[in-house]
Design a protein around this motif. Structure first.
Motif, PDB file in Angstrom:
ATOM      1  N   SER A 222      26.470 -29.280  45.202  1.00 26.51           N
ATOM      2  CA  SER A 222      26.072 -29.530  43.817  1.00 26.51           C
ATOM      3  C   SER A 222      26.715 -28.517  42.885  1.00 26.51           C
ATOM      4  CB  SER A 222      24.543 -29.477  43.683  1.00 26.51           C
ATOM      5  OG  SER A 222      23.945 -30.585  44.309  1.00 26.51           O
ATOM      6  N   ALA A 223      26.831 -27.277  43.344  1.00 25.09           N
ATOM      7  CA  ALA A 223      27.492 -26.249  42.532  1.00 25.09           C
ATOM      8  C   ALA A 223      28.955 -26.599  42.305  1.00 25.09           C
ATOM      9  CB  ALA A 223      27.368 -24.883  43.211  1.00 25.09           C
ATOM     10  N   ALA A 224      29.607 -27.129  43.349  1.00 25.55           N
ATOM     11  CA  ALA A 224      31.020 -27.504  43.218  1.00 25.55           C
ATOM     12  C   ALA A 224      31.193 -28.765  42.390  1.00 25.55           C
ATOM     13  CB  ALA A 224      31.631 -27.702  44.606  1.00 25.55           C
ATOM     14  N   SER A 225      30.268 -29.684  42.516  1.00 27.01           N
ATOM     15  CA  SER A 225      30.439 -31.013  41.921  1.00 27.01           C
ATOM     16  C   SER A 225      30.479 -30.980  40.401  1.00 27.01           C
ATOM     17  CB  SER A 225      29.308 -31.927  42.399  1.00 27.01           C
ATOM     18  OG  SER A 225      29.417 -33.204  41.824  1.00 27.01           O
ATOM     19  N   VAL A 226      29.698 -30.099  39.787  1.00 25.11           N
ATOM     20  CA  VAL A 226      29.621 -30.123  38.320  1.00 25.11           C
ATOM     21  C   VAL A 226      30.817 -29.449  37.669  1.00 25.11           C
ATOM     22  CG1 VAL A 226      27.099 -30.177  38.359  1.00 25.11           C
ATOM     23  CG2 VAL A 226      28.273 -27.981  38.160  1.00 25.11           C
ATOM     24  N   GLY A 318      21.889 -26.032  42.496  1.00 20.29           N
ATOM     25  CA  GLY A 318      23.340 -25.996  42.619  1.00 20.29           C
ATOM     26  C   GLY A 318      24.025 -26.356  41.314  1.00 20.29           C
ATOM     27  N   GLY A 319      23.505 -27.368  40.626  1.00 22.38           N
ATOM     28  CA  GLY A 319      24.097 -27.777  39.358  1.00 22.38           C
ATOM     29  C   GLY A 319      24.027 -26.695  38.304  1.00 22.38           C
ATOM     30  N   VAL A 320      22.896 -25.996  38.239  1.00 19.46           N
ATOM     31  CA  VAL A 320      22.742 -24.913  37.263  1.00 19.46           C
ATOM     32  C   VAL A 320      23.708 -23.777  37.577  1.00 19.46           C
ATOM     33  CG1 VAL A 320      21.162 -23.120  36.444  1.00 19.46           C
ATOM     34  CG2 VAL A 320      20.363 -25.473  36.674  1.00 19.46           C
ATOM     35  N   ILE A 321      23.855 -23.443  38.854  1.00 20.74           N
ATOM     36  CA  ILE A 321      24.809 -22.396  39.238  1.00 20.74           C
ATOM     37  C   ILE A 321      26.222 -22.786  38.829  1.00 20.74           C
ATOM     38  CG2 ILE A 321      25.917 -21.265  41.211  1.00 20.74           C
ATOM     39  CD1 ILE A 321      23.211 -21.359  42.642  1.00 20.74           C
TER      40      ILE A 321
END
Length: 347
Positions: A222-226, A318-321
């Motif tokens: 999720s961190a990579a995806s955004v 993950g998205g926030v990171i």
């Protein structure tokens, strides 16, 4: 009705049919043998199919992409028992997934769908496996990766034969990596995104290792995806993922309690999860369906509802990171450009 017509326009019928075709052998073998490990390999089939479709890979190209997935899987699995090594390996692979866009922005799918299956399979293989047995576990899974690639290679071969120019020999044609010359898009300015995704994934991996997060691959990916091309699209991508998670997970949980608890439901949910990667043109629909199917599989496997809630938490975290590093690196870039412009003599 209008909404059903609009939904029909969003559905990628041809692509889904082809994806189902390459997944069918794995489902058949898993059903006949009663071994769910064949379904774990389905992510390789799905990832290889997506890259084949988007970059027009020939059979040789599909095979080499499969080798890249296998190597990434073994590297991450070997590193997973040593936190600093795992953090470094995941960050390096995430950065490489952006680096390929230097040859064209459409190649992002090649980077993404090498990193995703390698990360997912490494984390899955490590669950419940003693440290001393990790290498053996990884090597024993390689035949499943190879088997998962075969249907995609066969589909690529069928389309590759059809595309052969009359003036090109069969041997020369089969040695090509792509079926035909394709446009890989504009050579992207990748430096800022690559730095952002590298630090975001490193931070997410550190958190996962520090807190011993279950299914930590969800946080990392999720961190990579955004991390997309710019801050605005990254914020939009995070919003799409949050919407998909908050809507999809409750639907999946509800269906999980309503449907019978058996292997068939879990198999269908697993296959549907892979198909959701190609099913819809709009990302929120695809991600929402994926979250629903993951939650359905979790509940149907008699696991606690907490695992489904964890899916939402990991997506959010993950998205926030990822978004924090997108804005942080973008801000530093703007400050550097401003200082550079002030240092230039007036024209």
């Amino acid at each position: 009705m209008a909404w059903t017509h609009n939904l029909g326009e969003e559905f990628e019928t041809r692509t889904v049919m082809h994806a189902a075709l390459v997944l069918a052998p794995l489902v058949a073998v898993a059903t006949a043998s009663g071994q769910p490990i064949w379904l774990e390999a389905a992510i390789v089939s799905g990832s290889a199919f997506i890259v084949m479709e988007k970059t027009n890979l020939a059979p040789l190209g599909v095979a080499l992409h499969g080798v890249a997935i296998a190597v990434g899987f073994l590297v991450l699995l070997a590193a997973i028992s040593t936190p600093p090594a795992f953090v470094g390996a995941t960050a390096a692979m995430a950065g490489a997934s952006i680096l390929v866009t230097a040859k064209g922005d459409k190649l992002r799918s090649l980077g993404n769908f090498t990193f995703i299956p390698a990360l997912y399979l490494a984390c899955k293989a490590a669950e419940g496996t003693p440290r001393a047995a990790l290498l053996e576990r990884g090597l024993s899974f390689l035949p499943y990766i190879a088997a998962a690639l075969l249907p995609v290679i066969a589909l690529a071969a069928a389309e590759h034969v059809r595309d052969r120019d009359l003036g090109v020999s069969h041997i020369r044609h089969l040695t090509r990596f792509r079926r035909r010359v394709v446009d890989h898009g504009v050579a992207a300015s990748f430096a800022e995104a690559m730095v952002a995704v590298t630090f975001a994934v490193a931070c997410a991996s550190i958190f996962v290792e520090w807190r011993h997060v279950e299914h930590g691959q969800w946080v990392i990916w999720s961190a990579a995806s955004v991390v997309t091309g710019d801050a605005a699209s990254a914020r939009r991508k995070l919003g799409d993922r949050l919407l998909g998670a908050f809507v999809g997970v409750p639907i999946g949980v509800s269906l999980g309690f309503l449907m019978p608890h058996n292997g068939i439901v879990i198999e269908l949910a697993t296959v549907g999860t892979v198909l959701s990667l190609v099913a819809f043109r709009r990302y929120p629909l695809a991600f929402g369906l994926r979250c629903a199917l993951v939650a359905l599989a979790i509940i149907d496997a008699d696991q606690s509802i907490a695992f489904a809630v964890e899916r939402v938490e990991n997506v959010v975290l993950g998205g926030v990171i990822g978004l924090a590093f997108v804005f942080g690196i973008h801000g530093l870039t703007l400050v550097g450009q401003l200082r550079a412009s002030r240092g230039q003599p007036p024209e």
